[in-house]
Design a protein around this motif. Structure first.
Motif, PDB file in Angstrom:
ATOM      1  N   PRO A   5      -6.934   1.937   0.147  1.00 11.18           N
ATOM      2  CA  PRO A   5      -5.409   1.865  -0.918  1.00 11.18           C
ATOM      3  C   PRO A   5      -5.787   0.640  -2.256  1.00 11.18           C
ATOM      4  O   PRO A   5      -6.411  -0.408  -1.991  1.00 11.18           O
ATOM      5  N   ASP A  29      -1.027   0.607  -4.303  1.00 12.37           N
ATOM      6  CA  ASP A  29      -0.559   1.624  -3.489  1.00 12.37           C
ATOM      7  C   ASP A  29       0.914   1.401  -2.012  1.00 12.37           C
ATOM      8  O   ASP A  29       0.741   1.796  -1.322  1.00 12.37           O
ATOM      9  N   PRO A  44       5.415   1.566  -0.039  1.00 13.50           N
ATOM     10  CA  PRO A  44       4.617   3.173  -0.246  1.00 13.50           C
ATOM     11  C   PRO A  44       5.781   3.923   0.545  1.00 13.50           C
ATOM     12  O   PRO A  44       6.609   3.731   0.823  1.00 13.50           O
ATOM     13  N   GLU A  85       2.412   6.719   4.081  1.00 14.73           N
ATOM     14  CA  GLU A  85       1.583   5.921   3.905  1.00 14.73           C
ATOM     15  C   GLU A  85       1.855   4.328   4.388  1.00 14.73           C
ATOM     16  O   GLU A  85       0.667   3.780   4.722  1.00 14.73           O
ATOM     17  N   LEU A 113       0.066   4.513   7.461  1.00 17.18           N
ATOM     18  CA  LEU A 113      -1.253   3.986   7.376  1.00 17.18           C
ATOM     19  C   LEU A 113      -1.629   3.094   6.931  1.00 17.18           C
ATOM     20  O   LEU A 113      -2.986   2.063   7.933  1.00 17.18           O
ATOM     21  N   THR A 128      -6.826   7.009   6.079  1.00 14.99           N
ATOM     22  CA  THR A 128      -6.762   7.223   4.957  1.00 14.99           C
ATOM     23  C   THR A 128      -6.080   8.454   4.703  1.00 14.99           C
ATOM     24  O   THR A 128      -5.830   9.823   5.165  1.00 14.99           O
ATOM     25  N   ALA A 129      -5.281   7.745   2.941  1.00 18.37           N
ATOM     26  CA  ALA A 129      -4.822   9.238   3.028  1.00 18.37           C
ATOM     27  C   ALA A 129      -5.108   9.879   1.906  1.00 18.37           C
ATOM     28  O   ALA A 129      -6.470   9.975   1.056  1.00 18.37           O
ATOM     29  N   ARG A 179      -4.494  10.996  -0.576  1.00 19.72           N
ATOM     30  CA  ARG A 179      -4.484  10.551  -2.337  1.00 19.72           C
ATOM     31  C   ARG A 179      -5.018   9.614  -2.849  1.00 19.72           C
ATOM     32  O   ARG A 179      -5.608   9.620  -3.528  1.00 19.72           O
ATOM     33  N   TRP A 180      -5.786   8.650  -2.014  1.00 16.74           N
ATOM     34  CA  TRP A 180      -6.481   7.946  -1.998  1.00 16.74           C
ATOM     35  C   TRP A 180      -7.696   8.371  -2.281  1.00 16.74           C
ATOM     36  O   TRP A 180      -8.507   7.986  -2.909  1.00 16.74           O
TER      37      TRP A 180
END
Length: 400
Positions: free
Chosen positions: A216, A220, A224, A228, A231, A349-350, A352-353
């Motif tokens: 992130p 981020d 969030p 997220e 996470l 992990t997201a 988006r990342w």
């Protein structure tokens, strides 16, 4: 020797290599196991002080019953070779598929794993028809042991980090006659595979990861969403409470190496803790990494004498890896990428990342079972994920 700067083999040196440990080494191990000294039990319930005495005692009891010779015979049934690349002997399994349209695929393990992470997937991946699958999903499978792991040589010089290893893997695939290929990895294997795709994108037809390398950004962490935030909380907890081993090996690997080379109980504790902590141990979904498979891996580290050299991998790698999300994203990957996320992995992990680094992220699959060692915990599921990940890559020309 293979010249990795050009990616071509000047003198092909691929030789069959049979695994065989001496009787003296097995007798020495037996004697050491018979005189193991264990401490008193932990003073708190659970594993918050490390691997529990009861768990370690069970591992050691299973190790005393371990039949290494039977394992040698089983592993030697898989075609095994060594090649000299960049001055280092690299050991690897290489299983060619009977299917003429098979896609070459290099699978890379991490720590505390080994090539044994892929023992149960080599057959289904290389000969899917024999396992009830389709010929269109066949792979020529290459499984190298990282430098300083297994039957690969232990480096005697600095510099064997994931980047140099990725260049060596590219040279190895050239040596084996594979111009284009796929790459898969988790843990340190994700670093090597990601770098391989970044260094030679024209050769890597597709990338599959079980631990995408995307952190992130500072922004981020500002407001969030709930998903997220969960996470972030898991990552932060792992770094604070579960990554002490990595800090030690990345700063003082030689110090811990003496214990790992001298004490089988120390080796079993050091590796066994993570085989449990990083696995999906819920009985309803398989119970994690079996004691038998844990002992196989622990015995491999012990009998190859790679406790110190595998620890030094962390020292090398942590001086090479990006230090921040910004640095990670400055090393983008354009290769078509698929990610399979297992719920018990300690590095969540997201998507988006990940999309900021993996610019062609075509598949993101969050699974309902499994952990950091899917090949040891859920091999059938991993086979399905790998097959799905590379179906689009098979349409590209020049893959064999």
């Amino acid at each position: 020797m293979t010249d990795i700067s050009s990616g071509t083999a000047t003198v092909p040196e691929v030789e069959p290599f049979a695994i065989h440990v001496s009787d003296d080494d097995l007798l020495d191990l037996r004697a050491r196991l018979d005189r193991v000294r264990l401490p008193e039990p932990e003073t708190v319930p659970g594993a918050t002080q490390g691997i529990e005495l009861q768990q370690l005692a069970a591992l050691l009891a299973a190790w005393r019953q371990h039949d290494w010779r039977a394992r040698e015979a089983r592993w030697n049934a898989i075609p095994h070779y060594r090649a000299s690349i960049d001055g280092l002997g690299i050991a690897f399994w290489h299983v060619r598929s009977p299917e003429p349209t098979a896609l070459p695929l290099v699978l890379t393990h991490g720590w505390p794993g080994s090539v044994l992470e892929f023992e149960d997937v080599v057959g289904p991946l290389s000969d899917p028809v024999a396992y009830g699958g389709s010929a269109r999903d066949a792979f020529h499978v290459v499984v190298p042991a990282l430098p300083g792991f297994g039957f690969s040589d232990r480096p005697r010089e600095r510099g064997w980090h994931p980047g140099r290893t990725a260049r060596a893997w590219a040279a190895l695939m050239t040596l084996l006659g594979y111009q284009r290929f796929g790459a898969h990895g988790g843990d340190w294997g994700a670093y090597v595979s990601t770098e391989l795709a970044r260094l030679v994108p024209e050769r890597v037809a597709g990338l599959h990861l079980t631990m995408p390398l995307a952190s992130p950004l500072p922004e981020d962490r500002i407001a969030p969403d709930p998903a997220e935030q969960r996470l972030l909380d898991r990552r932060d907890l792992h770094l604070m409470d579960g990554y002490g081993f990595g800090m030690l090996m990345s700063t003082r690997p030689q110090t811990i190496g003496y214990s790992l080379l001298d004490s089988p109980a120390g080796m079993a504790a050091w590796l066994g803790e993570k085989f449990t902590a990083y696995a999906d141990t819920r009985p309803a979904v398989g119970g994690g990494v079996s004691v038998s498979k844990q002992v196989d891996n622990i015995a491999l580290y012990w009998l190859t004498g790679t406790g110190a050299s595998s620890a030094r991998w962390y020292w090398e790698a942590m001086r090479w890896v990006p230090r921040s999300a910004e640095e990670e994203n400055a090393r983008p990957v354009t290769t078509p990428t698929a990610c399979s996320l297992f719920p018990a992995d300690p590095w969540p992990t997201a998507r988006r990342w990940a999309q900021r680094r993996y610019r062609d992220l075509h598949t993101w699959h969050e699974l309902d079972r499994g952990g950091h060692f899917p090949g040891l915990e859920q091999p059938d599921l991993l086979v399905c994920e790998i097959r799905d990940a590379f179906r689009c890559a098979r349409d590209q020309p020049g893959i064999s």
